[in-house]
Motif scaffolding. Structure first.
Motif, PDB file in Angstrom:
ATOM      1  N   LEU A 609     -20.184  -6.943   7.187  1.00  6.08           N
ATOM      2  CA  LEU A 609     -21.562  -7.242   6.826  1.00  6.08           C
ATOM      3  C   LEU A 609     -22.173  -8.268   7.757  1.00  6.08           C
ATOM      4  CD1 LEU A 609     -21.142  -5.491   4.337  1.00  6.08           C
ATOM      5  CD2 LEU A 609     -22.410  -7.207   3.030  1.00  6.08           C
ATOM      6  N   ASP A 610     -21.371  -9.244   8.217  1.00  6.91           N
ATOM      7  CA  ASP A 610     -21.915 -10.221   9.160  1.00  6.91           C
ATOM      8  C   ASP A 610     -22.335  -9.542  10.460  1.00  6.91           C
ATOM      9  OD1 ASP A 610     -21.502 -12.150   7.306  1.00  6.91           O
ATOM     10  OD2 ASP A 610     -19.721 -13.018   8.256  1.00  6.91           O
ATOM     11  N   ALA A 611     -21.508  -8.582  10.928  1.00  7.69           N
ATOM     12  CA  ALA A 611     -21.853  -7.868  12.155  1.00  7.69           C
ATOM     13  C   ALA A 611     -23.077  -6.983  11.946  1.00  7.69           C
ATOM     14  CB  ALA A 611     -20.656  -7.037  12.615  1.00  7.69           C
ATOM     15  N   ASP A 612     -23.119  -6.287  10.820  1.00  6.98           N
ATOM     16  CA  ASP A 612     -24.260  -5.421  10.561  1.00  6.98           C
ATOM     17  C   ASP A 612     -25.541  -6.230  10.365  1.00  6.98           C
ATOM     18  OD1 ASP A 612     -22.656  -3.241  10.787  1.00  6.98           O
ATOM     19  OD2 ASP A 612     -22.526  -2.826   8.633  1.00  6.98           O
ATOM     20  N   ALA A 613     -25.427  -7.420   9.771  1.00 11.27           N
ATOM     21  CA  ALA A 613     -26.608  -8.253   9.549  1.00 11.27           C
ATOM     22  C   ALA A 613     -27.218  -8.684  10.873  1.00 11.27           C
ATOM     23  CB  ALA A 613     -26.252  -9.473   8.709  1.00 11.27           C
ATOM     24  N   VAL A 644     -38.488 -25.187   7.746  1.00  6.30           N
ATOM     25  CA  VAL A 644     -37.392 -24.810   6.869  1.00  6.30           C
ATOM     26  C   VAL A 644     -37.726 -23.468   6.223  1.00  6.30           C
ATOM     27  CG1 VAL A 644     -38.362 -26.175   4.964  1.00  6.30           C
ATOM     28  CG2 VAL A 644     -35.959 -25.495   4.890  1.00  6.30           C
ATOM     29  N   LEU A 645     -36.770 -22.573   6.242  1.00  5.60           N
ATOM     30  CA  LEU A 645     -36.886 -21.289   5.547  1.00  5.60           C
ATOM     31  C   LEU A 645     -36.193 -21.420   4.204  1.00  5.60           C
ATOM     32  CD1 LEU A 645     -37.619 -18.216   5.621  1.00  5.60           C
ATOM     33  CD2 LEU A 645     -35.310 -17.841   6.542  1.00  5.60           C
ATOM     34  N   ILE A 646     -36.925 -21.146   3.124  1.00  9.70           N
ATOM     35  CA  ILE A 646     -36.357 -21.222   1.772  1.00  9.70           C
ATOM     36  C   ILE A 646     -36.561 -19.856   1.122  1.00  9.70           C
ATOM     37  CG2 ILE A 646     -36.317 -22.467  -0.412  1.00  9.70           C
ATOM     38  CD1 ILE A 646     -37.655 -24.784   0.900  1.00  9.70           C
ATOM     39  N   THR A 647     -35.466 -19.141   0.894  1.00  5.65           N
ATOM     40  CA  THR A 647     -35.589 -17.760   0.448  1.00  5.65           C
ATOM     41  C   THR A 647     -34.520 -17.399  -0.564  1.00  5.65           C
ATOM     42  OG1 THR A 647     -35.492 -15.453   1.203  1.00  5.65           O
ATOM     43  CG2 THR A 647     -34.234 -17.048   2.473  1.00  5.65           C
ATOM     44  N   GLY A 648     -34.853 -16.452  -1.426  1.00 12.85           N
ATOM     45  CA  GLY A 648     -33.876 -15.909  -2.356  1.00 12.85           C
ATOM     46  C   GLY A 648     -33.011 -14.842  -1.733  1.00 12.85           C
ATOM     47  N   ALA A 649     -33.306 -14.482  -0.455  1.00 13.84           N
ATOM     48  CA  ALA A 649     -32.458 -13.521   0.246  1.00 13.84           C
ATOM     49  C   ALA A 649     -31.097 -14.145   0.524  1.00 13.84           C
ATOM     50  CB  ALA A 649     -33.119 -13.098   1.551  1.00 13.84           C
ATOM     51  N   LEU A 650     -30.093 -13.292   0.763  1.00 13.64           N
ATOM     52  CA  LEU A 650     -28.739 -13.783   0.991  1.00 13.64           C
ATOM     53  C   LEU A 650     -28.617 -14.472   2.339  1.00 13.64           C
ATOM     54  CD1 LEU A 650     -26.467 -10.947  -0.404  1.00 13.64           C
ATOM     55  CD2 LEU A 650     -26.790 -13.245  -1.334  1.00 13.64           C
ATOM     56  N   GLU A 651     -27.824 -15.535   2.345  1.00 10.86           N
ATOM     57  CA  GLU A 651     -27.597 -16.280   3.575  1.00 10.86           C
ATOM     58  C   GLU A 651     -27.023 -15.381   4.665  1.00 10.86           C
ATOM     59  OE1 GLU A 651     -25.966 -20.685   4.034  1.00 10.86           O
ATOM     60  OE2 GLU A 651     -24.331 -19.249   3.726  1.00 10.86           O
ATOM     61  N   ALA A 658     -31.751 -17.972  12.252  1.00  7.92           N
ATOM     62  CA  ALA A 658     -31.565 -19.412  12.412  1.00  7.92           C
ATOM     63  C   ALA A 658     -32.283 -19.991  13.624  1.00  7.92           C
ATOM     64  CB  ALA A 658     -30.068 -19.736  12.467  1.00  7.92           C
ATOM     65  N   PRO A 659     -32.346 -19.313  14.791  1.00  7.20           N
ATOM     66  CA  PRO A 659     -33.030 -19.922  15.935  1.00  7.20           C
ATOM     67  C   PRO A 659     -34.510 -20.220  15.697  1.00  7.20           C
ATOM     68  CG  PRO A 659     -31.626 -18.119  16.666  1.00  7.20           C
ATOM     69  CD  PRO A 659     -31.647 -18.059  15.173  1.00  7.20           C
ATOM     70  N   LEU A 660     -35.131 -19.556  14.712  1.00  8.08           N
ATOM     71  CA  LEU A 660     -36.553 -19.775  14.456  1.00  8.08           C
ATOM     72  C   LEU A 660     -36.820 -21.075  13.699  1.00  8.08           C
ATOM     73  CD1 LEU A 660     -37.978 -16.287  13.378  1.00  8.08           C
ATOM     74  CD2 LEU A 660     -38.816 -17.722  15.241  1.00  8.08           C
ATOM     75  N   PHE A 661     -35.824 -21.583  12.963  1.00  7.19           N
ATOM     76  CA  PHE A 661     -36.052 -22.674  12.027  1.00  7.19           C
ATOM     77  C   PHE A 661     -35.115 -23.850  12.311  1.00  7.19           C
ATOM     78  CE2 PHE A 661     -37.199 -18.712   9.957  1.00  7.19           C
ATOM     79  CZ  PHE A 661     -38.475 -18.985   9.482  1.00  7.19           C
ATOM     80  N   ASP A 662     -35.551 -25.012  11.830  1.00  9.49           N
ATOM     81  CA  ASP A 662     -34.677 -26.181  11.917  1.00  9.49           C
ATOM     82  C   ASP A 662     -33.625 -26.161  10.815  1.00  9.49           C
ATOM     83  OD1 ASP A 662     -35.987 -27.690  14.108  1.00  9.49           O
ATOM     84  OD2 ASP A 662     -37.699 -27.675  12.740  1.00  9.49           O
ATOM     85  N   HIS A 663     -33.956 -25.495   9.710  1.00 12.91           N
ATOM     86  CA  HIS A 663     -33.016 -25.473   8.586  1.00 12.91           C
ATOM     87  C   HIS A 663     -33.293 -24.227   7.759  1.00 12.91           C
ATOM     88  CE1 HIS A 663     -30.103 -27.248   5.885  1.00 12.91           C
ATOM     89  NE2 HIS A 663     -30.918 -27.090   4.861  1.00 12.91           N
ATOM     90  N   ILE A 664     -32.245 -23.664   7.161  1.00 13.30           N
ATOM     91  CA  ILE A 664     -32.385 -22.494   6.284  1.00 13.30           C
ATOM     92  C   ILE A 664     -31.715 -22.788   4.951  1.00 13.30           C
ATOM     93  CG2 ILE A 664     -31.668 -20.098   5.903  1.00 13.30           C
ATOM     94  CD1 ILE A 664     -32.040 -19.534   8.813  1.00 13.30           C
ATOM     95  N   ILE A 665     -32.431 -22.516   3.880  1.00 12.60           N
ATOM     96  CA  ILE A 665     -31.889 -22.591   2.523  1.00 12.60           C
ATOM     97  C   ILE A 665     -31.989 -21.192   1.944  1.00 12.60           C
ATOM     98  CG2 ILE A 665     -32.136 -23.596   0.228  1.00 12.60           C
ATOM     99  CD1 ILE A 665     -33.517 -25.996   1.547  1.00 12.60           C
ATOM    100  N   PRO A 684     -29.798 -19.286  -7.496  1.00 16.26           N
ATOM    101  CA  PRO A 684     -30.652 -18.732  -6.437  1.00 16.26           C
ATOM    102  C   PRO A 684     -31.915 -19.570  -6.256  1.00 16.26           C
ATOM    103  CG  PRO A 684     -29.930 -16.997  -7.927  1.00 16.26           C
ATOM    104  CD  PRO A 684     -29.530 -18.285  -8.549  1.00 16.26           C
ATOM    105  N   PRO A 685     -32.346 -19.781  -5.014  1.00 12.70           N
ATOM    106  CA  PRO A 685     -33.552 -20.598  -4.760  1.00 12.70           C
ATOM    107  C   PRO A 685     -34.828 -19.834  -5.083  1.00 12.70           C
ATOM    108  CG  PRO A 685     -32.601 -19.856  -2.693  1.00 12.70           C
ATOM    109  CD  PRO A 685     -31.663 -19.404  -3.766  1.00 12.70           C
ATOM    110  N   THR A 686     -35.170 -19.779  -6.347  1.00 12.98           N
ATOM    111  CA  THR A 686     -36.406 -19.141  -6.795  1.00 12.98           C
ATOM    112  C   THR A 686     -37.137 -20.110  -7.713  1.00 12.98           C
ATOM    113  OG1 THR A 686     -35.391 -18.151  -8.755  1.00 12.98           O
ATOM    114  CG2 THR A 686     -35.326 -16.866  -6.723  1.00 12.98           C
ATOM    115  N   GLY A 687     -38.447 -19.911  -7.869  1.00 18.01           N
ATOM    116  CA  GLY A 687     -39.224 -20.698  -8.811  1.00 18.01           C
ATOM    117  C   GLY A 687     -39.044 -22.182  -8.639  1.00 18.01           C
ATOM    118  N   GLU A 688     -38.770 -22.865  -9.753  1.00 16.97           N
ATOM    119  CA  GLU A 688     -38.640 -24.320  -9.714  1.00 16.97           C
ATOM    120  C   GLU A 688     -37.418 -24.777  -8.927  1.00 16.97           C
ATOM    121  OE1 GLU A 688     -36.285 -23.030 -13.307  1.00 16.97           O
ATOM    122  OE2 GLU A 688     -38.124 -22.430 -12.279  1.00 16.97           O
ATOM    123  N   VAL A 689     -36.368 -23.930  -8.859  1.00 20.68           N
ATOM    124  CA  VAL A 689     -35.180 -24.294  -8.080  1.00 20.68           C
ATOM    125  C   VAL A 689     -35.533 -24.360  -6.597  1.00 20.68           C
ATOM    126  CG1 VAL A 689     -32.835 -23.616  -7.452  1.00 20.68           C
ATOM    127  CG2 VAL A 689     -33.651 -23.269  -9.794  1.00 20.68           C
TER     128      VAL A 689
END
Length: 793
Positions: A609-613, A644-651, A658-665, A684-689
């Motif tokens: 999955l890492d390679a396919d991603a 910073v990218l903050i997303t509910g998508a999987l890491e 990653a090269p686009l941002f200083d930090h990814i959550i 998961p980083p959604t809503g208030e989280v």
């Protein structure tokens, strides 16, 4: 001479930050140079009283004349002649410190102009301020053993919905007066608030408030939904208190709760006065200045201005009144001058009443008002964005009740339409959605004003001003020149056309030329602000914000990467079949949806999955990316902002970005022995989280949230958007369009690059001629997959 009589006097004023209060402060400073003013001002939430006076009173354009005359000495003179004390007439004891109470009670004259002037205030708010406020001033003076001359500003409309002459007498002395116990009214108002508060906590009502909160915000997270639910509960109580006030007032013959509470306030003041001399000044409807401090000077919209502006903009063509009716209007400078003349005359042993009105001696008829207004807008049209004049050519008359019914029916249509639109899978700040929300808000405001204005249209009393004219006749010519308050000199068509309406249009900031507006647009100004180097950081959501994709498409791409044709067909069919169920789950709770959906990764090989991603970055993310969004990320970095990218998508799926941002959550799932378990490592980083993660990151980096920018697309992202100083709604769902427009947020519509691939289904290109043996394991391949049609993805 008025100035001589008030020389050396210490004069207290309540309500100095209001329309009449500001006029009084300016006139006394300018026309009575040797008096000292004590302003009783309620502190703001974040502003002390001295700062409030500086910002809300002394910086007002009413003081331009004084500012020019005193030049560099203006601030020093104001500092020397004005003392400001912190007090609140709606609270027992006035919330005064001992020193401030002593200063207030040392005054020779107290002009009580503070009031809840809204005609649709909650019942108890009007009672506490308008009825009990004067009593509290009396109590303070009596406790200190002083007896200043208390001049209380009331209203002519305490006479109620009567017809014919209304003399300058107390209500108890008028024919058909009712014996109303003001103390019982106070007790009943307070008890009503308590009863309604208890009723609002009933389980069925709390469920309804929660349902309405979710209807407005969607899956915004439990804390925000809870806060919105509580807000709706309190608003319901306040709305019911408004209804209670209106019902009680009209049942007793007053047009609204303001006049009802003012009438009872007069009664209580006279009863409790003791040794304090009392004078009551009753103005009618106070409007823009006749001449002082400048012709047309006004603060905000008063009584009829919203109707004039709505007519000018083509939103309303029906007037809630009758052509032969009289509207009793008096310019603010005449009211201020009359009060100052009353103060200079001094107190009398018995309470006195002075009415400052025009209807009995110089009536302004609705027909004159509307015809002058129509002609003025024909000569000075208001234009829409396309350069077309908008004003109606004719203003019709209707009883207020008939017009209210029309507006109520229109409001029902717009409310229904707004609910339907909020459920449509629409995105972006489209003109239809914005116009619908704005039109609904405008109709609601017009309906409220029509309701209030119509109530005053039913008041056909002619307010006698005999005592006021006697006072006028007793003045020397010099005082008449400096303190004019004779309404007989007003030429109504001239006042309306040459003085009042030009000011109204300036205040309304409507377009008065057919040429297009010049200069940057509102969105351009907001865009400049978010990219200002002074900002600290920019936080970005991913799905439907930077790319036109979602977690389901990501899974579908990875899951089909190594499947043969027949397996792809079966996968696509399962995807379509599961769409409705997953869409409903996502709308209920985004976090629950992600936990449920990410279990599908159970057993997937980590290395594969890492390679396919990494390959998915170019095949899926970049082909579905919004170029304007990627440019915006780079613009923030070029401006020196941290991103910073903050997303509910999987890491695992977003790591290639990653090269686009200083930090990814991002969301993370656990792995064991080289395979993913499908279990979440963190919430998961959604809503208030999501908002809390951003706040924690910003604090750790030493950034101020007020200097932060956040980009997101859905109402469920409201916690993150509200946490920063510069929120941006990107391709917003319809709920967020409405919210962003009301709050003045920047809205961006970012589109995919033209000419890119547009596959019907989010499946990956074939990995080879035949499926690889390194597929997801059987349990993973047989797990259900779906693409959702929800707003969030």
């Amino acid at each position: 001479m008025i100035a001589d009589a008030l020389t050396g006097k210490r004069i207290a004023i309540t309500g100095a930050t209001g329309f009449l209060g500001t006029a009084l402060v300016e006139r006394l400073l300018r026309s009575v140079p040797d008096c000292e003013l004590v302003l009783v001002v309620r502190p703001g939430r974040r502003t002390n009283v001295r700062r409030r006076v500086e910002r809300e009173v002394l910086r007002n354009d009413a003081f331009d004349r004084l500012r020019a005359a005193w030049a560099d000495d203006f601030d020093d003179i104001c500092e020397r002649r004005i003392a400001v004390v912190s007090g609140d007439v709606s609270i027992d004891g006035l919330a005064l410190s001992d020193d401030d109470r002593e200063l207030l009670c040392s005054c020779d004259i107290i002009i009580h102009a503070a009031a809840t002037v809204s005609f649709d205030s909650p019942l108890d708010a009007s009672i506490e301020t308008n009825l009990l406020g004067p009593n509290r001033l009396l109590e303070a003076c009596q406790a200190e053993g002083t007896a200043p001359h208390l001049i209380a500003v009331s209203t002519c409309y305490v006479a109620g919905n009567r017809r014919g002459s209304a003399a300058e007498v107390f209500l108890a002395d008028t024919p058909f007066s009712m014996d109303i116990d003001w103390r019982s009214e106070v007790s009943a108002a307070r008890r009503t608030r308590a009863d309604l508060d208890a009723a609002s906590r009933a389980p069925d009502r709390l469920r309804r408030f929660h349902r309405d909160a979710r209807e407005e915000l969607g899956p915004a997270g439990l804390p925000m939904l809870a806060a919105k639910t509580e807000q709706l509960r309190r608003e319901w109580v306040d709305d019911e208190m408004v209804t209670a006030g209106r019902s009680r007032a009209t049942s007793l013959g007053w047009p609204d709760v303001y006049t009802y509470s003012k009438a009872l306030g007069e009664q209580a003041l006279v009863e409790l006065r003791g040794g304090v001399p009392i004078t009551i000044v009753r103005p009618s409807i106070i409007e823009s200045a006749f001449s002082e401090p400048s012709p047309g000077w006004i603060r905000g919209f008063r009584m009829a201005e919203p109707l004039f502006v709505s007519f000018a903009k083509g939103e309303l063509d029906t007037f809630p009144g009758y052509p032969e009716g009289v509207i009793d209007v008096i310019p603010v400078d005449m009211v201020a001058a009359a009060i100052i003349a009353v103060a200079a005359q001094g107190p009398t042993p018995d309470p006195e009443i002075f009415q400052v009105a025009s209807g009995a001696v110089n009536p302004l008829r609705f027909k004159v008002l509307t015809e002058t207004t129509m002609k003025w807008f024909q000569d000075h049209p208001v234009y829409d964005a396309k350069g077309h004049p908008t004003a109606s050519t004719q203003w019709r008359y209707a009883g207020s009740s008939g017009l209210e019914e029309q507006l109520d029916r229109a409001m029902t249509v717009f409310n229904t339409a707004e609910k339907i639109v909020n459920h449509l899978p629409m995105r972006g700040r489209n003109d239809f959605t914005v116009r619908l929300a704005q039109r609904r808000a405008g109709l609601e405001q017009i309906r409220d004003y029509v309701q209030l204005y119509g109530a005053y249209g039913k008041c056909e009393a002619l307010y006698s001003i005999d005592r006021t004219l006697d006072l006028w006749d007793s003045l020397p010519d010099a005082d008449r020149e400096r303190f004019g308050f004779d309404p007989r000199v007003i030429d109504w068509p001239g006042y309306i056309a040459d003085v009042h309406l030009p000011t109204v249009i300036t205040q309304a900031r409507v377009k008065t030329t057919p040429q297009p507006r010049t200069g940057p647009s509102r969105n351009e100004r907001l865009r400049t602000a978010v990219l200002d180097p002074a900002r600290h950081f920019a936080a970005f959501d991913l799905e439907n914000t930077l790319i036109a994709s979602n977690v389901v498409e990501t899974y579908a791409w990875l899951a089909t990467r190594r499947l043969d044709t027949s397996q792809r067909v079966r996968f696509a069919l399962r995807t379509l079949a599961e769409t409705p169920g997953l869409w409903r789950r996502d709308r209920r709770d985004r976090t629950d949806f992600l936990r449920h959906f990410y279990r599908r990764y159970r057993g997937a090989p980590v290395g594969q999955l890492d390679a396919d991603a990494a390959e998915m970055l170019s095949h899926l993310f970049l082909t579905k990316a919004f170029p304007a969004g990627l440019r915006r990320v780079r613009e923030h970095r070029a401006a020196g902002h941290r991103t910073v990218l903050i997303t509910g998508a999987l890491e695992l799926a977003v790591n290639p970005l990653a090269p686009l941002f200083d930090h990814i959550i991002a969301a993370r799932i656990d792995s064991r022995e080289g395979r993913y378990t499908g279990e979440m490592i963190d919430v998961p980083p959604t809503g208030e989280v999501r908002a809390q993660m951003m706040v924690d990151w910003a604090e750790a980096e030493g950034f101020e949230l007020s200097q932060g920018v956040a980009y997101a697309d859905a109402a469920s992202d409201m916690p993150m958007l509200e946490a920063v100083g510069y929120p941006v709604a990107v391709n917003p769902e319809t709920r967020l369009v409405t919210i962003a427009d009301k709050r003045g947020w920047l809205c961006e519509n970012w589109e995919r690059a033209p000419g890119g691939p547009r596959p019907l289904l989010p499946i990956a290109p074939r990995f080879g001629v035949r499926a690889s043996t390194e597929r997801l394991d059987r349990s993973h391949r047989r797990s259900r997959a779906a693409a959702t049609a929800g707003d969030r993805r």
